[in-house]
Motif scaffolding. Structure first.
Motif, PDB file in Angstrom:
ATOM      1  N   UNK A 114       0.841  -1.202   0.000  1.00 43.20           N
ATOM      2  CA  UNK A 114       0.000   0.000   0.000  1.00 43.20           C
ATOM      3  C   UNK A 114       0.878   1.255   0.000  1.00 43.20           C
ATOM      4  N   UNK A 115       1.917   1.249   0.841  1.00 42.49           N
ATOM      5  CA  UNK A 115       2.832   2.392   0.893  1.00 42.49           C
ATOM      6  C   UNK A 115       3.537   2.580  -0.442  1.00 42.49           C
ATOM      7  N   UNK A 116       3.874   1.484  -1.113  1.00 50.29           N
ATOM      8  CA  UNK A 116       4.528   1.573  -2.420  1.00 50.29           C
ATOM      9  C   UNK A 116       3.582   2.161  -3.465  1.00 50.29           C
ATOM     10  N   UNK A 117       2.298   1.845  -3.360  1.00 50.53           N
ATOM     11  CA  UNK A 117       1.312   2.398  -4.291  1.00 50.53           C
ATOM     12  C   UNK A 117       1.230   3.917  -4.138  1.00 50.53           C
ATOM     13  N   UNK A 118       1.239   4.395  -2.907  1.00 46.36           N
ATOM     14  CA  UNK A 118       1.244   5.843  -2.673  1.00 46.36           C
ATOM     15  C   UNK A 118       2.539   6.468  -3.200  1.00 46.36           C
ATOM     16  N   UNK A 136      -3.016  11.256  -8.679  1.00 50.30           N
ATOM     17  CA  UNK A 136      -2.655  10.109  -9.511  1.00 50.30           C
ATOM     18  C   UNK A 136      -2.626   8.802  -8.716  1.00 50.30           C
ATOM     19  N   UNK A 137      -2.977   8.846  -7.446  1.00 53.27           N
ATOM     20  CA  UNK A 137      -2.961   7.633  -6.614  1.00 53.27           C
ATOM     21  C   UNK A 137      -3.946   6.597  -7.144  1.00 53.27           C
ATOM     22  N   UNK A 138      -3.520   5.373  -7.244  1.00 53.85           N
ATOM     23  CA  UNK A 138      -4.375   4.280  -7.696  1.00 53.85           C
ATOM     24  C   UNK A 138      -5.193   3.789  -6.498  1.00 53.85           C
ATOM     25  N   UNK A 139      -6.293   4.486  -6.216  1.00 56.22           N
ATOM     26  CA  UNK A 139      -7.091   4.172  -5.046  1.00 56.22           C
ATOM     27  C   UNK A 139      -7.772   2.815  -5.150  1.00 56.22           C
ATOM     28  N   UNK A 140      -8.058   2.362  -6.348  1.00 56.81           N
ATOM     29  CA  UNK A 140      -8.658   1.031  -6.505  1.00 56.81           C
ATOM     30  C   UNK A 140      -7.700  -0.048  -6.011  1.00 56.81           C
ATOM     31  N   UNK A 141      -6.423   0.130  -6.336  1.00 63.00           N
ATOM     32  CA  UNK A 141      -5.429  -0.838  -5.869  1.00 63.00           C
ATOM     33  C   UNK A 141      -5.251  -0.743  -4.356  1.00 63.00           C
ATOM     34  N   UNK A 166      -6.204  -3.163   0.991  1.00 65.16           N
ATOM     35  CA  UNK A 166      -6.788  -3.064   2.335  1.00 65.16           C
ATOM     36  C   UNK A 166      -7.850  -4.149   2.544  1.00 65.16           C
ATOM     37  N   UNK A 167      -8.577  -4.477   1.494  1.00 67.06           N
ATOM     38  CA  UNK A 167      -9.605  -5.510   1.595  1.00 67.06           C
ATOM     39  C   UNK A 167      -8.973  -6.864   1.925  1.00 67.06           C
ATOM     40  N   UNK A 168      -7.855  -7.163   1.259  1.00 65.22           N
ATOM     41  CA  UNK A 168      -7.136  -8.413   1.552  1.00 65.22           C
ATOM     42  C   UNK A 168      -6.587  -8.377   2.972  1.00 65.22           C
ATOM     43  N   UNK A 185     -10.018   4.890   1.443  1.00 66.87           N
ATOM     44  CA  UNK A 185      -9.825   4.494   0.049  1.00 66.87           C
ATOM     45  C   UNK A 185     -11.158   4.334  -0.672  1.00 66.87           C
ATOM     46  N   UNK A 186     -12.134   3.747   0.010  1.00 64.67           N
ATOM     47  CA  UNK A 186     -13.452   3.559  -0.597  1.00 64.67           C
ATOM     48  C   UNK A 186     -14.097   4.897  -0.915  1.00 64.67           C
ATOM     49  N   UNK A 187     -13.913   5.870  -0.041  1.00 63.76           N
ATOM     50  CA  UNK A 187     -14.473   7.199  -0.280  1.00 63.76           C
ATOM     51  C   UNK A 187     -13.865   7.839  -1.522  1.00 63.76           C
ATOM     52  N   UNK A 188     -12.610   7.567  -1.782  1.00 60.97           N
ATOM     53  CA  UNK A 188     -11.954   8.109  -2.976  1.00 60.97           C
ATOM     54  C   UNK A 188     -12.496   7.467  -4.248  1.00 60.97           C
ATOM     55  N   UNK A 189     -12.983   6.234  -4.122  1.00 59.21           N
ATOM     56  CA  UNK A 189     -13.488   5.521  -5.305  1.00 59.21           C
ATOM     57  C   UNK A 189     -14.976   5.767  -5.515  1.00 59.21           C
ATOM     58  N   UNK A 190     -15.769   5.621  -4.435  1.00 61.00           N
ATOM     59  CA  UNK A 190     -17.228   5.670  -4.565  1.00 61.00           C
ATOM     60  C   UNK A 190     -17.860   6.912  -3.941  1.00 61.00           C
ATOM     61  N   UNK A 191     -17.066   7.763  -3.338  1.00 63.65           N
ATOM     62  CA  UNK A 191     -17.607   8.980  -2.750  1.00 63.65           C
ATOM     63  C   UNK A 191     -17.624   8.920  -1.227  1.00 63.65           C
ATOM     64  N   UNK A 192     -17.689  10.084  -0.577  1.00 63.86           N
ATOM     65  CA  UNK A 192     -17.603  10.151   0.884  1.00 63.86           C
ATOM     66  C   UNK A 192     -18.722   9.407   1.618  1.00 63.86           C
ATOM     67  N   UNK A 193     -19.916   9.341   1.039  1.00 63.82           N
ATOM     68  CA  UNK A 193     -21.001   8.661   1.742  1.00 63.82           C
ATOM     69  C   UNK A 193     -20.739   7.151   1.850  1.00 63.82           C
ATOM     70  N   UNK A 194     -20.082   6.593   0.867  1.00 58.81           N
ATOM     71  CA  UNK A 194     -19.722   5.171   0.947  1.00 58.81           C
ATOM     72  C   UNK A 194     -18.696   4.959   2.056  1.00 58.81           C
ATOM     73  N   UNK A 195     -17.762   5.897   2.155  1.00 57.67           N
ATOM     74  CA  UNK A 195     -16.779   5.813   3.222  1.00 57.67           C
ATOM     75  C   UNK A 195     -17.416   5.956   4.594  1.00 57.67           C
ATOM     76  N   UNK A 196     -18.358   6.867   4.727  1.00 57.91           N
ATOM     77  CA  UNK A 196     -19.055   7.063   6.001  1.00 57.91           C
ATOM     78  C   UNK A 196     -19.856   5.822   6.392  1.00 57.91           C
TER      79      UNK A 196
END
Length: 404
Positions: free
Chosen positions: A288-292, A300-305, A310-312, A329-340
């Protein structure tokens, strides 16, 4: 030789000398005291008189003499006279092996609390003085001295032998060793209290000790992963604060200040760790740190990765902090409400009740939804919940911004 170089050499040699003495005499507490006295003598003499040709032998000689003096002055001197005579062997005859890893396993004995394991590791293996450790953890020196003394007494009471475990015991104890090093690094990278955001001396010491473990266990994926995680995280240190010492969040950091040398080394270690047959939490956190680190800008962060990793991680090592980070990370992909929504699953977790990280992340996501009142309230609560002054200032400034 300059004082800083002599200090670095002493920290490298301290566990080697202590390990040699413990292997020969089997008295951890007495040997540790003797080595500390020898190190103190070297710290005074070497900068002015020069480092001897055989610094390890010099320390062994001085420490052995100190230990013999201790034995002779003991209340049971008569019973120990024969043993004392037996230990008067020239230090040069001590096998020239590095027992640092064995010593580290001893300091991380499972009968000790995490706090005692950390303190004893920094004292015996890291070569820090009791005063230095006490300052790092903001406790009185007498309190830290008592903690270290109790830890040594518990190890003696447990009757631990000075050897490297094998088989299943090795893996079990190694997990404790890695966890202690991880805790030391985390305290150095983000201090839990005090005015400074980080304590570089603790972070450097954790990296140095982890390098030692990696040098002796280069094929272990989790050891490699932990070292990679530390290097990739520590690479950001220059960009984490303003000149005034204020915290700069990851997405606002000037990435040109990141240490590219550490990043390159860390990325190579991540690749090596992931090539093994097993996958552990430190390897995943390093990935994860390497992805950042791979992203030139925050955008340009690959938030899906990141989310997938994190899921694993959440599946193999369930932890509320992992879920919290996955929510970001989920909020970056699907929006803040998904993260909340994901954060809400942590509300009933007693470990997270009132934790400033949960409060601050929720505040950040509420701010993104436009709920400034809710964001303000949670930023204020988060600021009150942390003992770190640097974090308090940052959270109060975010509260002020959303209120304005």
């Amino acid at each position: 030789m300059t004082a800083p170089i002599a200090e670095d050499l002493l920290r490298e040699l301290t566990p080697q000398v202590l390990g040699a003495l413990v292997r020969r005499h089997g008295q951890f507490e007495g040997c540790e005291d003797a080595v500390q006295e020898a190190v103190l003598a070297a710290a005074v003499q070497w900068p002015s008189e020069g480092v001897p040709d055989n610094p390890r032998g010099w320390l062994l000689t001085v420490a052995s003499r100190r230990l013999i003096d201790q034995l002779r002055s003991d209340h049971a001197r008569r019973e120990r006279e024969s043993a004392t005579a037996a230990v008067e062997v020239p230090p040069e005859e001590v096998p020239d092996t590095d027992d640092t890893l064995v010593l580290l396993f001893l300091c991380c004995h499972p009968t000790l609390t995490a706090a005692s394991q950390i303190a004893l590791t920094l004292r015996a293996v890291g070569g820090l003085t009791t005063a230095e450790i006490a300052r790092a953890f903001l406790v009185p020196e007498a309190t830290m001295a008592a903690r270290i003394s109790r830890a040594k007494q518990r190890i003696r009471a447990a009757g631990s032998s000075f050897r490297l475990p094998d088989g299943a015991e090795l893996q079990e104890r190694l997990l404790v060793v890695l966890h202690v090093l991880y805790l030391i690094f985390n305290e150095g990278y983000t201090a839990s209290s005090g005015s400074a955001l980080h304590r570089a001396d603790l972070a450097h010491e954790a990296i140095r000790l982890t390098r030692m473990v990696h040098a002796q266990l280069p094929e272990d994926g989790e050891v490699t992963g932990l070292l990679a995680l530390m290097l990739l995280t520590h690479a950001r240190r220059q960009a984490r604060t303003t000149p005034a010492g204020d915290l700069v969040p990851l997405d606002e950091q000037d990435r040109t200040k990141w240490d590219r040398g550490l990043i390159e080394e860390g990325v190579e270690l991540v690749k090596a760790s992931l090539a093994g047959p097993a996958l552990g939490p430190y390897q995943l956190q390093a990935a994860i740190a390497a992805t950042h680190a791979d992203a030139a800008t925050a955008g340009e962060t690959d938030w899906s990765q990141v989310h997938a990793l994190y899921l694993i991680l959440e599946r193999i090592a369930p932890n509320p902090m992992v879920t919290l980070n996955r929510a970001i990370a989920l909020a970056e992909i699907e929006g803040p409400r998904a993260g909340l929504a994901l954060l809400s699953t942590l509300d009933d977790d007693e470990r997270m009740a009132g934790h400033h990280r949960l409060l601050s992340v929720r505040a950040h996501l509420l701010e993104k939804t436009g709920d400034t009142a809710g964001a303000y309230e949670h930023y204020r609560r988060a600021a009150k919940a942390t003992a770190s002054i640097a974090e308090q200032r940052y959270l109060e400034s975010r509260a002020g911004r959303v209120r304005a």
